[in-house]
Scaffold this motif. Structure first.
Motif, PDB file in Angstrom:
ATOM      1  N   ALA A  38       0.831  -1.203   0.000  1.00  0.00           N
ATOM      2  CA  ALA A  38       0.000   0.000   0.000  1.00  0.00           C
ATOM      3  C   ALA A  38       0.868   1.256   0.000  1.00  0.00           C
ATOM      4  CB  ALA A  38      -0.928  -0.006   1.203  1.00  0.00           C
ATOM      5  N   ALA A  39       1.912   1.233   0.843  1.00  0.00           N
ATOM      6  CA  ALA A  39       2.807   2.384   0.899  1.00  0.00           C
ATOM      7  C   ALA A  39       3.547   2.576  -0.417  1.00  0.00           C
ATOM      8  CB  ALA A  39       3.812   2.199   2.040  1.00  0.00           C
ATOM      9  N   ARG A  40       3.967   1.453  -1.027  1.00  0.00           N
ATOM     10  CA  ARG A  40       4.659   1.553  -2.306  1.00  0.00           C
ATOM     11  C   ARG A  40       3.733   2.132  -3.366  1.00  0.00           C
ATOM     12  NH1 ARG A  40       7.760  -3.596  -4.684  1.00  0.00           N
ATOM     13  NH2 ARG A  40       9.143  -3.016  -2.981  1.00  0.00           N
ATOM     14  N   ALA A  41       2.475   1.691  -3.356  1.00  0.00           N
ATOM     15  CA  ALA A  41       1.522   2.200  -4.342  1.00  0.00           C
ATOM     16  C   ALA A  41       1.324   3.702  -4.187  1.00  0.00           C
ATOM     17  CB  ALA A  41       0.176   1.475  -4.195  1.00  0.00           C
ATOM     18  N   SER A  43       3.428   5.832  -2.947  1.00  0.00           N
ATOM     19  CA  SER A  43       4.630   6.539  -3.378  1.00  0.00           C
ATOM     20  C   SER A  43       4.689   6.637  -4.890  1.00  0.00           C
ATOM     21  CB  SER A  43       5.888   5.831  -2.843  1.00  0.00           C
ATOM     22  OG  SER A  43       6.058   4.564  -3.462  1.00  0.00           O
ATOM     23  N   ASP A  44       4.070   5.691  -5.588  1.00  0.00           N
ATOM     24  CA  ASP A  44       4.021   5.710  -7.046  1.00  0.00           C
ATOM     25  C   ASP A  44       2.814   6.478  -7.568  1.00  0.00           C
ATOM     26  OD1 ASP A  44       6.282   4.160  -7.100  1.00  0.00           O
ATOM     27  OD2 ASP A  44       5.201   2.266  -7.293  1.00  0.00           O
ATOM     28  N   GLY A  45       1.994   7.027  -6.660  1.00  0.00           N
ATOM     29  CA  GLY A  45       0.795   7.719  -7.084  1.00  0.00           C
ATOM     30  C   GLY A  45      -0.324   6.782  -7.464  1.00  0.00           C
ATOM     31  N   ARG A  46      -0.265   5.541  -7.058  1.00  0.00           N
ATOM     32  CA  ARG A  46      -1.267   4.540  -7.392  1.00  0.00           C
ATOM     33  C   ARG A  46      -2.041   4.129  -6.145  1.00  0.00           C
ATOM     34  NH1 ARG A  46       0.202   1.595 -12.132  1.00  0.00           N
ATOM     35  NH2 ARG A  46       0.959   3.156 -13.622  1.00  0.00           N
ATOM     36  N   ALA A  47      -3.299   3.754  -6.358  1.00  0.00           N
ATOM     37  CA  ALA A  47      -4.125   3.279  -5.244  1.00  0.00           C
ATOM     38  C   ALA A  47      -3.888   1.800  -4.969  1.00  0.00           C
ATOM     39  CB  ALA A  47      -5.604   3.513  -5.558  1.00  0.00           C
ATOM     40  N   GLY A  48      -3.408   1.065  -5.973  1.00  0.00           N
ATOM     41  CA  GLY A  48      -3.209  -0.370  -5.797  1.00  0.00           C
ATOM     42  C   GLY A  48      -4.515  -1.134  -5.766  1.00  0.00           C
ATOM     43  N   ALA A  49      -5.559  -0.608  -6.442  1.00  0.00           N
ATOM     44  CA  ALA A  49      -6.863  -1.284  -6.462  1.00  0.00           C
ATOM     45  C   ALA A  49      -7.610  -0.907  -7.737  1.00  0.00           C
ATOM     46  CB  ALA A  49      -7.700  -0.896  -5.246  1.00  0.00           C
ATOM     47  N   GLN A  69     -18.423 -16.398 -11.592  1.00  0.00           N
ATOM     48  CA  GLN A  69     -17.407 -16.806 -12.564  1.00  0.00           C
ATOM     49  C   GLN A  69     -16.581 -15.605 -13.023  1.00  0.00           C
ATOM     50  OE1 GLN A  69     -18.736 -19.543 -15.743  1.00  0.00           O
ATOM     51  NE2 GLN A  69     -20.681 -19.683 -14.658  1.00  0.00           N
ATOM     52  N   LEU A  70     -17.255 -14.490 -13.246  1.00  0.00           N
ATOM     53  CA  LEU A  70     -16.553 -13.295 -13.694  1.00  0.00           C
ATOM     54  C   LEU A  70     -15.575 -12.800 -12.637  1.00  0.00           C
ATOM     55  CD1 LEU A  70     -16.352 -11.072 -15.898  1.00  0.00           C
ATOM     56  CD2 LEU A  70     -18.074  -9.802 -14.592  1.00  0.00           C
ATOM     57  N   VAL A  71     -16.020 -12.711 -11.394  1.00  0.00           N
ATOM     58  CA  VAL A  71     -15.144 -12.250 -10.307  1.00  0.00           C
ATOM     59  C   VAL A  71     -13.986 -13.226 -10.106  1.00  0.00           C
ATOM     60  CG1 VAL A  71     -15.022 -11.797  -7.832  1.00  0.00           C
ATOM     61  CG2 VAL A  71     -16.932 -10.897  -9.162  1.00  0.00           C
ATOM     62  N   SER A  72     -14.240 -14.509 -10.302  1.00  0.00           N
ATOM     63  CA  SER A  72     -13.155 -15.496 -10.189  1.00  0.00           C
ATOM     64  C   SER A  72     -12.065 -15.213 -11.215  1.00  0.00           C
ATOM     65  CB  SER A  72     -13.700 -16.910 -10.380  1.00  0.00           C
ATOM     66  OG  SER A  72     -14.564 -17.260  -9.329  1.00  0.00           O
ATOM     67  N   GLY A  73     -12.465 -14.887 -12.442  1.00  0.00           N
ATOM     68  CA  GLY A  73     -11.479 -14.554 -13.465  1.00  0.00           C
ATOM     69  C   GLY A  73     -10.723 -13.284 -13.139  1.00  0.00           C
ATOM     70  N   ILE A  74     -11.428 -12.296 -12.614  1.00  0.00           N
ATOM     71  CA  ILE A  74     -10.787 -11.040 -12.220  1.00  0.00           C
ATOM     72  C   ILE A  74      -9.760 -11.295 -11.119  1.00  0.00           C
ATOM     73  CG2 ILE A  74     -11.192  -8.816 -11.094  1.00  0.00           C
ATOM     74  CD1 ILE A  74     -13.932  -8.780 -12.521  1.00  0.00           C
ATOM     75  N   GLN A  75     -10.165 -12.054 -10.103  1.00  0.00           N
ATOM     76  CA  GLN A  75      -9.251 -12.335  -8.987  1.00  0.00           C
ATOM     77  C   GLN A  75      -8.055 -13.164  -9.434  1.00  0.00           C
ATOM     78  OE1 GLN A  75     -10.774 -10.192  -5.756  1.00  0.00           O
ATOM     79  NE2 GLN A  75      -8.888 -11.297  -6.061  1.00  0.00           N
ATOM     80  N   ASP A  76      -8.264 -14.048 -10.394  1.00  0.00           N
ATOM     81  CA  ASP A  76      -7.147 -14.851 -10.892  1.00  0.00           C
ATOM     82  C   ASP A  76      -6.091 -13.951 -11.528  1.00  0.00           C
ATOM     83  OD1 ASP A  76      -6.177 -17.686 -11.512  1.00  0.00           O
ATOM     84  OD2 ASP A  76      -6.100 -16.753 -13.498  1.00  0.00           O
ATOM     85  N   ASP A  80      -1.237 -12.012  -8.031  1.00  0.00           N
ATOM     86  CA  ASP A  80       0.084 -11.674  -7.478  1.00  0.00           C
ATOM     87  C   ASP A  80      -0.020 -10.771  -6.253  1.00  0.00           C
ATOM     88  OD1 ASP A  80      -0.629  -9.253  -8.540  1.00  0.00           O
ATOM     89  OD2 ASP A  80       1.133  -9.031  -9.825  1.00  0.00           O
ATOM     90  N   GLY A  81      -1.216 -10.249  -5.973  1.00  0.00           N
ATOM     91  CA  GLY A  81      -1.423  -9.481  -4.743  1.00  0.00           C
ATOM     92  C   GLY A  81      -1.018  -8.034  -4.798  1.00  0.00           C
ATOM     93  N   THR A  82      -0.526  -7.545  -5.937  1.00  0.00           N
ATOM     94  CA  THR A  82      -0.099  -6.149  -6.004  1.00  0.00           C
ATOM     95  C   THR A  82      -1.279  -5.199  -6.195  1.00  0.00           C
ATOM     96  OG1 THR A  82       0.272  -6.345  -8.395  1.00  0.00           O
ATOM     97  CG2 THR A  82       2.151  -6.756  -6.931  1.00  0.00           C
ATOM     98  N   THR A  83      -2.403  -5.733  -6.663  1.00  0.00           N
ATOM     99  CA  THR A  83      -3.605  -4.920  -6.884  1.00  0.00           C
ATOM    100  C   THR A  83      -4.798  -5.628  -6.269  1.00  0.00           C
ATOM    101  OG1 THR A  83      -2.702  -4.077  -8.967  1.00  0.00           O
ATOM    102  CG2 THR A  83      -5.061  -3.794  -8.609  1.00  0.00           C
ATOM    103  N   ALA A  84      -5.634  -4.864  -5.583  1.00  0.00           N
ATOM    104  CA  ALA A  84      -6.824  -5.421  -4.945  1.00  0.00           C
ATOM    105  C   ALA A  84      -8.065  -5.097  -5.776  1.00  0.00           C
ATOM    106  CB  ALA A  84      -6.982  -4.852  -3.538  1.00  0.00           C
ATOM    107  N   LEU A  85      -9.125  -5.840  -5.512  1.00  0.00           N
ATOM    108  CA  LEU A  85     -10.415  -5.578  -6.153  1.00  0.00           C
ATOM    109  C   LEU A  85     -11.343  -4.937  -5.135  1.00  0.00           C
ATOM    110  CD1 LEU A  85     -12.485  -5.867  -8.456  1.00  0.00           C
ATOM    111  CD2 LEU A  85     -13.046  -8.135  -7.526  1.00  0.00           C
TER     112      LEU A  85
END
Length: 337
Positions: A38-41, A43-49, A69-76, A80-85
């Motif tokens: 979160a802190a890295r995001a 610092s990069d000006g990104r929300a990470g989500a 099914q759609l959310v499963s594809g999105i989460q897949d 890598d955990g760098t971006t949240a939904l």
């Protein structure tokens, strides 16, 4: 060693030697340290989500496999955990628009996925006005809108009507989703074109809300016509499953008296008895692809529309060809003769 030097080493930034970088990382690994994403995001000006709003009544959404099914594809694609939904459910279009404004004003998301595109959809102009990166999960309707990840529903409808014509059906009905959705209109248009192509008579198209109760009422209405259809096409699996019970209550055997086709194959279609013929679309893959396209937009790219693999019809429990099957009246006469 100074704090800035440690930060440079751990974040792959210039300012320290390779030897120092390796030593800092070895110590961090030994201590079990992991970076604060979160802190890295920030610092990069990104929300990470990324954001997704599903504007459907909760009672309908809770039993519809499509979005799972759609959310499963999105989460897949986010594994890598760098971006949240960031997921929000609402049943009010104005609330949905307000969410996008607040999310972007507070920089809570880097971009959004838009589902259930409507004709003259106000979300398109809003995200454009805000500069909010967006990807539409639906067919392209404008050249200057956000990129779209879509599946050709007209191809699926052609396969459905060809299948039903091959079984000998001559009058086919359809229970569609809400009429304001672009994909509903696309399917309705393709339904009319394909019934003409195969010389079929189209029964009235009845719109429903994707829920079982609305579908049951629509099914009963169609089957109560003076010349009822012998096949029904439904815009989702929940409605098709509900129709099986209605048909049986009205004395119609599925599939011998009435063929039922469901949009979007799911476990429901295989578990119900009789199992239902269904349209299998790449929903999981579509969700994952939308995330990848959105990542390009967030990074400043301008990706084009992406068409997924075509849908595939999965036939199940088909009756004998209608022209080859004796009528119930003829069969009864033979039995009592």
């Amino acid at each position: 060693m100074s704090a800035p030097a440690v930060s440079y080493a751990l974040n792959d930034r210039p300012g320290v030697s390779d030897e120092t970088r390796a030593r800092v990382r070895a110590i961090a690994e030994r201590l079990g340290w992991v970076p604060n994403r979160a802190a890295r995001a920030l610092s990069d000006g990104r929300a990470g989500a990324i954001g997704l709003v599903i504007d459907r009544p909760a009672r309908v959404l809770g039993v519809e496999p499509y979005f799972m099914q759609l959310v499963s594809g999105i989460q897949d694609a986010l594994a890598d955990g760098t971006t949240a939904l960031l997921l929000q459910v609402t049943d009010n279009a104005e609330t949905e628009l307000a969410l996008y404004r607040r999310w972007w004003a507070e920089r809570r998301v880097d971009g959004v996925l838009l589902v259930d595109l409507r004709a003259d959809d106000p979300r398109i102009s809003l995200v454009t006005e805000l500069g909010l990166p967006a990807v539409v999960l639906g067919e392209p309707v404008a050249d200057d809108g956000p990129p779209c990840v879509w599946t050709d529903d007209a191809v699926a409808m052609a396969a459905v009507l060809e299948h039903l014509a091959g079984l000998g059906h001559r009058r086919v009905g359809r229970v569609a989703g809400p009429p304001e959705f672009v994909h509903t209109r696309t399917r309705t248009r393709a339904f009319a074109e394909q019934t003409r192509r195969w010389g079929l008579t189209a029964a009235p198209v009845v719109n429903a809300d994707y829920g079982a109760q609305d579908a049951a009422r629509a099914t009963a209405r169609l089957l109560a016509e003076p010349d009822p259809p012998t096949a029904l096409v439904f815009d989702n699996d929940v409605m098709a499953v509900a129709a099986v019970g209605v048909a049986q209550e009205l004395g119609r055997s599925v599939p011998d008296d009435l063929s039922i086709v469901a949009w979007d194959d799911s476990p429901l279609c295989g578990l119900v008895r009789p199992a239902l013929t269904a349209v299998d679309r790449p929903i999981f893959e579509r969700g994952a692809a939308a995330v990848r396209v959105l990542a390009e937009v967030v990074d400043g790219g301008a990706p084009g529309h992406l068409r997924t693999a075509d849908p595939v019809l999965v036939p199940r429990g088909a009756p004998a060809r209608r022209g080859d099957r004796p009528s119930r009246t003829l069969t009864l006469n033979r039995l009592i003769g």
